[in-house]
Design a protein around this motif. Sequence first.
Motif, PDB file in Angstrom:
ATOM      1  N   ASN A 184     -83.241  93.025 148.539  1.00  0.00           N
ATOM      2  CA  ASN A 184     -83.055  93.511 147.173  1.00  0.00           C
ATOM      3  C   ASN A 184     -83.908  92.744 146.164  1.00  0.00           C
ATOM      4  OD1 ASN A 184     -81.050  95.462 147.841  1.00  0.00           O
ATOM      5  ND2 ASN A 184     -79.522  93.830 147.966  1.00  0.00           N
ATOM      6  N   VAL A 185     -84.364  91.562 146.554  1.00  0.00           N
ATOM      7  CA  VAL A 185     -85.155  90.729 145.645  1.00  0.00           C
ATOM      8  C   VAL A 185     -86.418  90.274 146.362  1.00  0.00           C
ATOM      9  CG1 VAL A 185     -85.223  88.664 144.209  1.00  0.00           C
ATOM     10  CG2 VAL A 185     -83.073  89.912 144.485  1.00  0.00           C
ATOM     11  N   GLU A 204     -91.762  93.464 139.120  1.00  0.00           N
ATOM     12  CA  GLU A 204     -90.523  93.903 138.474  1.00  0.00           C
ATOM     13  C   GLU A 204     -89.373  92.947 138.775  1.00  0.00           C
ATOM     14  OE1 GLU A 204     -87.594  97.842 138.286  1.00  0.00           O
ATOM     15  OE2 GLU A 204     -89.439  97.874 139.479  1.00  0.00           O
ATOM     16  N   GLU A 205     -89.272  92.529 140.047  1.00  0.00           N
ATOM     17  CA  GLU A 205     -88.190  91.614 140.419  1.00  0.00           C
ATOM     18  C   GLU A 205     -88.417  90.218 139.854  1.00  0.00           C
ATOM     19  OE1 GLU A 205     -89.333  93.008 143.866  1.00  0.00           O
ATOM     20  OE2 GLU A 205     -87.880  94.634 143.899  1.00  0.00           O
ATOM     21  N   ALA A 218     -85.832  87.923 136.911  1.00  0.00           N
ATOM     22  CA  ALA A 218     -85.156  86.658 137.228  1.00  0.00           C
ATOM     23  C   ALA A 218     -84.930  85.833 135.967  1.00  0.00           C
ATOM     24  CB  ALA A 218     -86.000  85.869 138.223  1.00  0.00           C
ATOM     25  N   TYR A 276     -81.068  83.868 141.481  1.00  0.00           N
ATOM     26  CA  TYR A 276     -81.755  84.863 140.647  1.00  0.00           C
ATOM     27  C   TYR A 276     -81.318  84.792 139.189  1.00  0.00           C
ATOM     28  CZ  TYR A 276     -84.174  89.297 139.762  1.00  0.00           C
ATOM     29  OH  TYR A 276     -85.041  90.261 139.303  1.00  0.00           O
TER      30      TYR A 276
END
Length: 226
Positions: free
Chosen positions: A140-141, A146-147, A151, A171
Amino acid sequence: MAMRVMRAAMLCAAVGLLGLRAAFTAPRASPAPDAWPRSSGISSSESSESATGAWDSDASAASAFGDSLLRFAAGALLGLALVSFPVAPAKADVEDVVIPVDDKGKTTTLTKEQLVRGKRLFNAACASCHVGGGTRTNQNVGLAIEELSGAQPNRASVEGLVDYLNNPTTYDGLKDISEVHPSIKGGDIWPKMRSMKQQDLYDMSAYILYQNQTIPEKWGGGKTYY
């Protein structure tokens, strides 16, 4: 090289055929009135007009046919050149890719040597879990822009990633995870990080962001691409 020469030859031939269309178009001419037989009851002027019309009609049909033939041949050669010898997509030079240094707008670019070095360091220290910009332990990360931007604190910059590699957190930024993620702080647990210098962390971080800029659809795409 040979393919480029053949491609150029085909393009030149196509252009040449189009040139023939203009160079060899027959001039319009009218037949002499006396060259056509006269029918009884038809005046000389009427006969001449009728003959001229027939001549023009035949000449126009022949010219149109030749024009269509040349256009078809030129189009066929152009199509063959484009289909048989596809051009590789243009790639930006390494020095043209802008890398964000911090979240205040400062940017930088890389040399080819820095990029190669950053890739080598990343593959040695990070690729076992982050191959292709994904995260095997938490899909998921990943390392897509974008990820990284989501954070806390923001990791979508060289400084943000260097800070993480020094002192990694969850995160949301609330919990220290240096014991479970390779880092300088956890160097006693992670042997590969003991010899890492700040410049090494900088080059690895810049490589991650470079991949985000050049192959955003693949980097962090997971099993779809890697």
